[in-house]
Design an enzyme around this catalytic site. Structure first.
Site, PDB file in Angstrom:
ATOM      1  N   HIS A  92       0.821  -1.214   0.000  1.00  0.00           N
ATOM      2  CA  HIS A  92       0.000   0.000   0.000  1.00  0.00           C
ATOM      3  C   HIS A  92       0.859   1.269   0.000  1.00  0.00           C
ATOM      4  O   HIS A  92       0.492   2.282   0.603  1.00  0.00           O
ATOM      5  CB  HIS A  92      -0.953   0.033   1.200  1.00  0.00           C
ATOM      6  N   ASN A 165     -10.370  -2.750   2.441  1.00  0.00           N
ATOM      7  CA  ASN A 165     -10.051  -2.766   1.013  1.00  0.00           C
ATOM      8  C   ASN A 165     -11.314  -2.524   0.202  1.00  0.00           C
ATOM      9  O   ASN A 165     -12.418  -2.531   0.747  1.00  0.00           O
ATOM     10  CB  ASN A 165      -9.468  -4.133   0.618  1.00  0.00           C
TER      11      ASN A 165
HETATM   12 FE1  HDE Z   1      -2.473  -4.736   5.524  1.00  0.00          FE
HETATM   13  N1  HDE Z   1      -0.659  -3.923   5.979  1.00  0.00           N
HETATM   14  N2  HDE Z   1      -1.808  -6.538   6.172  1.00  0.00           N
HETATM   15  N3  HDE Z   1      -4.222  -5.633   4.942  1.00  0.00           N
HETATM   16  N4  HDE Z   1      -3.130  -3.007   4.859  1.00  0.00           N
HETATM   17  C1  HDE Z   1      -0.310  -2.650   5.789  1.00  0.00           C
HETATM   18  O1  HDE Z   1       0.796  -1.347   7.362  1.00  0.00           O
HETATM   19  C2  HDE Z   1      -0.701  -6.761   6.904  1.00  0.00           C
HETATM   20  C3  HDE Z   1      -4.559  -6.934   5.099  1.00  0.00           C
HETATM   21  C4  HDE Z   1      -4.390  -2.708   4.420  1.00  0.00           C
HETATM   22  O2  HDE Z   1      -3.209   3.524   3.958  1.00  0.00           O
HETATM   23  C5  HDE Z   1       1.032  -2.334   6.382  1.00  0.00           C
HETATM   24  O3  HDE Z   1       1.171   0.834   7.729  1.00  0.00           O
HETATM   25  C6  HDE Z   1      -0.628  -8.122   7.346  1.00  0.00           C
HETATM   26  C7  HDE Z   1      -5.961  -7.132   4.870  1.00  0.00           C
HETATM   27  C8  HDE Z   1      -4.480  -1.335   4.034  1.00  0.00           C
HETATM   28  O4  HDE Z   1      -1.599   3.357   5.424  1.00  0.00           O
HETATM   29  C9  HDE Z   1       1.465  -3.638   7.042  1.00  0.00           C
HETATM   30  C10 HDE Z   1      -1.736  -8.729   6.829  1.00  0.00           C
HETATM   31  C11 HDE Z   1      -6.456  -5.895   4.558  1.00  0.00           C
HETATM   32  C12 HDE Z   1      -3.207  -0.812   4.269  1.00  0.00           C
HETATM   33  C13 HDE Z   1       0.300  -4.538   6.722  1.00  0.00           C
HETATM   34  C14 HDE Z   1      -2.472  -7.725   6.094  1.00  0.00           C
HETATM   35  C15 HDE Z   1      -5.354  -4.976   4.607  1.00  0.00           C
HETATM   36  C16 HDE Z   1      -2.394  -1.869   4.782  1.00  0.00           C
HETATM   37  C17 HDE Z   1       2.021  -1.692   5.459  1.00  0.00           C
HETATM   38  C18 HDE Z   1      -2.148 -10.165   6.960  1.00  0.00           C
HETATM   39  C19 HDE Z   1      -7.882  -5.530   4.176  1.00  0.00           C
HETATM   40  C20 HDE Z   1      -2.751   0.605   4.001  1.00  0.00           C
HETATM   41  C21 HDE Z   1       2.240  -0.303   5.967  1.00  0.00           C
HETATM   42  C22 HDE Z   1      -2.215 -10.641   8.295  1.00  0.00           C
HETATM   43  C23 HDE Z   1      -8.820  -5.733   5.248  1.00  0.00           C
HETATM   44  C24 HDE Z   1      -3.002   1.509   5.160  1.00  0.00           C
HETATM   45  C25 HDE Z   1       1.366  -0.171   7.091  1.00  0.00           C
HETATM   46  C26 HDE Z   1      -2.564   2.914   4.826  1.00  0.00           C
HETATM   47  C27 HDE Z   1      -1.069  -1.726   5.167  1.00  0.00           C
HETATM   48  C28 HDE Z   1       0.254  -5.806   7.177  1.00  0.00           C
HETATM   49  C29 HDE Z   1      -3.674  -8.027   5.389  1.00  0.00           C
HETATM   50  C30 HDE Z   1      -5.533  -3.593   4.316  1.00  0.00           C
HETATM   51  C31 HDE Z   1       2.798  -4.208   6.580  1.00  0.00           C
HETATM   52  C32 HDE Z   1       0.474  -8.726   8.183  1.00  0.00           C
HETATM   53  C33 HDE Z   1      -6.737  -8.439   4.973  1.00  0.00           C
HETATM   54  C34 HDE Z   1      -5.687  -0.607   3.482  1.00  0.00           C
HETATM   55  O5  HDE Z   1       1.579  -3.505   8.426  1.00  0.00           O
END
Ligand code: HDE
Length: 711
Positions: A92, A165
Site C-alpha cells: 500500500h 479494502n
Molecule cells: Fe495490511 N498492511 N496486512 N491488509 N493493509 C499494511 O501497514 C498486513 C490486510 C491494508 O493507507 C502495512 O502501515 C498483514 C488485509 C491497508 O496506510 C502492514 C496482513 C487488509 C493498508 C500490513 C495484512 C489490509 C495496509 C504496510 C495479513 C484488508 C494501508 C504499511 C495478516 C482488510 C493503510 C502499514 C494505509 C497496510 C500488514 C492483510 C488492508 C505491513 C500482516 C486483509 C488498506 O503492516
C-alpha cells in the site's frame, strides 16, 4: 481546472468555515490545526531561528575559492535534505487521502456503545487514505490491483481505524502466509519487474499453489481492480468484527462502505493507457472533486449476525476469504462519510498517517479471524521502522482528539514535555494520576468482550475453512455477461504474461476448472492450452445460485452524472451558441464539462468570439473523460474530420464505450452508427439521452461493434 463550481471553496481557504459541516469538522481538528505552518509574511530562518541573509551562495574563501565547513546555514539545509525520505509502506505504498467527517444516521445503542454511533448531531472527523497494494510510491494509479480503503475516525473516545479494502475478501486465511503472498506479488527480486501489477510468474505460481486465494483472485481479475475513481469504490472491513452494546451483548458484523456515486470501473485498455498518460489519474480525480466542491460520499453499513447464529452459514464467519452474501444478511446503514477537504501537505498527512486495525474504541471488538489477529501485531510494528520509533501517535495526523495521558515515556522523537515525577501507576506522588477508568455504558474504560476460550494449542486450520471454490463460483456466476467476459480477458492477459507454461496450466486446471468450467475453457483457449476437464475438487456450492449485489452493474449510484468529466471538443469556426447550450445542459446536471481544442490556444468561434480552452485534445486524451460532446459548426466539424488527433480522440472514446454526441458529418466521416449512447445534434433531446448514457457509465450494448474499431 474544471470549469464547474468556480465559487466552491478552494484548497487555500480550507481552514475557513464554508458550511456548518466544515465548521464542525474543523473545530474538532483544532488540535491538528495548531501544527500547521503558514510562512506567509515570515522571514526565512534556520531551524534554530536565525534570520538568513543570503540563501543563494555558500560561504566561500573568495568568490572563486573553496567552500568553508563553517557554513552552518548550508550544512543544516543539506543535512536536512539528505534525510528527507522515510521508508515507504511495504504494501500500500502508493496512496492518496483526504479529510472529512462521519455522521451517524441515528442512535445505534442497541448494537454498540461506541459514542460516534449514538447521536446524529455528532460530527466525527475522519481522514481516509486510498491506496494500491503492489506498486511503490511512484507507481501508476490505474494498475490492476486491490485498493486499500483505510479510514481513521477521530472519535471523542479515541481513534478508530477501519483499515479495509475495496474487495470484501483476501488472498490468504492466516497471517503467517502474508509475507509469502506479498513476496510473490511484489516485483520479482532479480529485476524488480513488474511495477504495480500481478501479471508475472511469482504471483501466479503462488496463487495457483494456494487454492484459498481462488475467491480473491477472481475479484482481482474483475473490474473491481480497475476503478474509474476512488469515489466510485465500495469499501469493506473484510474480517468479521464485533459490535458490543452497553449491556455487553455482542453481534458479529461485516463493515461496508457504499459510494453515493455508484461502483464503476474503467476498461482494461483505458487503465493501461492511463497509467502512461496520467499516472496520477485517481489522486487527481479525488483532489479535483474535493476542490470543486463535489464532495465524495459513502454510506457506512453493517451486516449484523447475532452470536447465536455464528454457525448458521455454509462458511465460517472467521474465514477472511468469505463474504456473507447481502441477500442472506442485508447491509444495515449506520451513517455517512463525506470527504470535504484536501490535505495541506501530502507527506505530513498522507505519508505519515499510521493505521492499525487494533485501534478500536469501546463498543467495537475483534473476532478470532486468524488474519485479523496477525494484523493486530503487524501495523504498529511496521510504523516503528517507517516513522522512526514508537511515538508516531504524536505526529499531528495520528494524534487522537481524545486526551491520551499515560505513563509511556521517552523514546525517539518524543514531542511531549511530561510534567510530574511519577511515570508509573499506582503512585502516591502525583496523586495517583493518570488513573484507570472502570468499564461502563458511557465513557468507560475499554473492556474486551468476554469470549470463552477453552482449547489445545495447535497449528491447524479449521475444517470449516476448507471450501475454497463455492464463493469464487458464486462471484463469477453472479456477474453480468459483460463482466464475465472482462474476467476471462483479465485472466488471459495476466496468464499470457506468465513465462512458465506449467504455472499457466496449473491455474487453469487446478483452480479455474474448480471455479467454473466455462471460465477455465475460455482462458485455456486464449492461452492455447488443451481444453480443461472438470475440476477434481468436490465443490459443495453456495446457499445461493446468484448474489446480484456482487455485480457492479447493480450499483449505479444515486447522484446521476454529478462530477462526471465531459470533453467538449471545439475547433476554429465552432458555433459559440451551440457550445454554450451544451455546456449549460451539462452544468445543469452538475457534470464537469471541459473545453478541448486542437492545441492549448484559444479557439475562434464562427461569430469571432475567442473561446479559451481547458486543455488540448493531446494533453487530455479521451481516456480521461466519461463522455464526449461535439458542438455544431461547419468549419470546426470539417477541421476535426481532417485531423488525425480529433478522429483518434473520438474513435477511442467510441471504442471505450463512452457516451458521445457528434455532428452528422463527423458520424459519417468516422463511419460510426448511432446507438443508445452515440447521438447527434445539440438539442435538449440529444443531451437528455447523453446524460442517461453517462449515468449508465458505459454503452455496454456497443461492445461487439466497438471490437472492430481500431484505436
Ligand atoms: Fe495490511 N498492511 N496486512 N491488509 N493493509 C499494511 O501497514 C498486513 C490486510 C491494508 O493507507 C502495512 O502501515 C498483514 C488485509 C491497508 O496506510 C502492514 C496482513 C487488509 C493498508 C500490513 C495484512 C489490509 C495496509 C504496510 C495479513 C484488508 C494501508 C504499511 C495478516 C482488510 C493503510 C502499514 C494505509 C497496510 C500488514 C492483510 C488492508 C505491513 C500482516 C486483509 C488498506 O503492516
Amino acid at each position: 481546472m474544471p470549469s464547474k463550481n468556480k465559487d466552491a471553496p478552494k484548497h487555500s481557504e480550507a481552514a475557513g468555515t464554508q458550511t456548518p459541516d466544515r465548521a464542525n469538522t474543523n473545530a474538532k481538528l483544532q488540535s491538528l490545526e495548531a501544527d500547521r505552518s503558514d510562512a506567509t509574511g515570515q522571514a526565512l530562518r534556520t531551524n534554530q531561528g536565525v534570520r538568513i541573509s543570503d540563501n543563494q551562495n555558500t560561504l566561500k574563501a573568495g568568490d572563486r575559492g573553496p567552500s568553508l565547513l563553517e557554513d552552518f546555514i548550508m550544512r543544516e539545509k543539506i543535512t536536512h535534505f539528505d534525510h528527507e525520505r522515510i521508508p515507504e509502506r511495504i504494501v500500500h505504498a502508493r496512496g492518496t487521502g483526504a479529510h472529512g467527517y462521519f455522521q451517524s444516521y441515528g442512535c445505534h445503542a442497541e448494537l454498540t456503545k461506541a459514542g460516534f454511533l449514538q447521536d446524529p448531531k455528532k460530527i466525527t472527523p475522519v481522514f481516509v487514505r486510498f491506496s494500491t497494494v503492489q506498486g511503490p510510491r511512484g507507481s501508476g494509479d490505474t494498475v490492476r490491483d486491490v485498493r486499500g480503503f483505510a479510514v481513521k475516525f477521530y472519535t471523542d473516545e479515541g481513534n478508530f481505524d477501519l483499515v479495509g479494502n475495496n474487495m470484501p475478501v483476501f488472498f490468504i486465511q492466516d497471517a503467517i502466509k502474508f509475507p509469502d503472498f506479498v513476496h510473490a506479488v511484489k516485483p520479482e527480486p532479480h529485476n524488480e519487474i513488474p511495477t504495480g501489477g500481478s501479471a508475472h510468474d511469482t504471483f501466479w505460481d503462488f496463487v495457483s499453489l494456494v487454492p484459498e486465494s481462488a475467491h480473491m483472485v477472481v475479484w482481482a481479475m474483475s473490474d473491481r481492480a480497475i476503478p474509474r475513481s476512488l469515489r466510485m469504490m465500495e469499501g469493506f472491513g473484510v474480517h468479521t468484527f464485533r459490535l458490543v452494546n452497553a449491556e455487553g451483548v455482542a453481534h458479529f458484523v461485516k463493515f461496508h462502505w457504499k459510494p453515493s456515486e455508484g461502483v464503476h470501473s474503467v476498461l482494461w485498455d483505458e487503465a493501461q493507457k492511463l497509467a502512461g498518460k496520467d499516472t496520477d489519474y485517481h489522486r487527481r480525480d479525488l483532489w479535483e472533486a474535493i476542490e470543486t466542491g463535489d464532495y465524495p460520499e459513502w454510506e457506512l453499513g453493517v451486516q449484523i449476525v447475532p452470536e447465536a447464529d455464528e454457525h448458521k452459514f455454509d462458511f465460517d464467519l472467521l474465514d477472511p476469504t468469505k463474504i456473507i452474501p447481502e441477500e442472506l444478511v442485508p447491509v444495515t446503514p449506520l451513517g455517512k462519510m463525506v470527504l470535504n477537504r484536501n490535505p495541506d501537505n501530502f507527506f505530513s498527512e498522507v505519508e505519515q498517517i499510521a493505521f492499525c486495525p487494533g485501534h478500536i474504541v469501546p463498543g467495537i471488538d475483534f473476532t478470532n479471524d486468524p488474519l485479523l489477529q496477525g494484523r493486530l501485531f503487524s501495523y504498529t510494528d511496521t510504523q516503528i521502522s517507517r516513522l522512526g520509533g514508537p511515538n508516531f501517535h504524536q505526529i499531528p495526523i495520528n494524534r487522537p482528539v481524545a486526551p491520551n495521558h499515560n505513563n509511556q515515556r521517552d523514546a525517539m522523537h518524543q514531542h511531549i514535555v511530561h510534567k510530574g515525577r511519577a511515570a508509573y501507576e499506582p503512585n502516591s506522588i502525583d496523586g495517583g494520576w493518570p488513573k484507570e477508568t472502570p468499564p461502563g455504558p458511557r465513557d468507560g474504560g475499554f473492556e474486551t468482550y468476554q469470549e470463552r476460550v477453552d482449547a489445545h494449542k495447535i497449528r491447524q486450520r479449521s475444517d470449516s475453512f476448507g471450501d475454497h471454490f463455492s464463493q469464487a463460483r458464486l462471484f463469477f456466476q453472479s456477474m453480468s455477461p459483460t463482466e464475465q467476459q472482462h474476467i476471462i480477458k483479465a485472466y488471459s492477459f495476466e496468464l499470457g504474461k506468465v513465462e512458465r507454461e506449467h504455472i499457466r496450466a496449473r491455474q487453469v486446471n487446478e483452480i479455474l476448472a474448480n471455479i467454473d468450467l466455462k471460465l477455465a475453457a475460455a482462458v485455456a483457449e486464449n492461452l492455447g492450452l488443451p481444453a480443461p476437464k472438470a475440476g477434481t475438487v468436490k465443490v459443495k456450492g453456495s446457499q445461493l445460485a446468484e448474489s446480484p449485489a456482487l455485480s457492479q452493474m447493480n450499483h449505479p449510484g444515486k447522484v446521476g452524472i454529478k462530477g462526471r468529466k465531459i470533453a467538449v471538443l471545439i475547433a476554429n469556426g465552432v458555433d459559440a451558441a451551440s457550445v454554450d447550450k451544451m455546456v449549460k445542459a451539462l452544468e445543469a446536471q452538475s457534470a464537469r464539462p471541459m473545453l478541448l481544442g486542437p492545441t492549448s490556444a484559444p479557439v475562434k468561434a464562427a461569430d469571432g468570439t475567442q473561446l479559451p480552452v481547458d486543455a488540448s485534445m493531446e494533453g487530455m486524451p479521451s481516456i480521461m473523460f466519461d463522455g464526449i460532446v461535439v458542438p455544431a459548426g461547419k468549419a470546426s466539424t470539417d477541421a476535426m474530420a481532417a485531423s488525425g488527433l480529433a478522429k483518434h480522440f473520438l474513435l477511442e472514446g467510441y471504442k471505450h464505450l463512452k457516451a458521445m454526441v457528434l455532428t452528422q458529418e463527423l458520424l459519417a466521416t468516422l463511419g460510426l452508427k448511432e446507438d443508445k449512447g452515440l447521438l447527434t445534434g445539440d438539442d435538449q433531446k440529444a443531451m437528455d439521452a447523453f446524460v442517461k448514457a453517462v449515468e449508465g457509465h458505459r454503452v455496454w450494448e456497443r461492445e461487439a461493434a466497438a471490437e472492430a474499431v481500431p484505436a
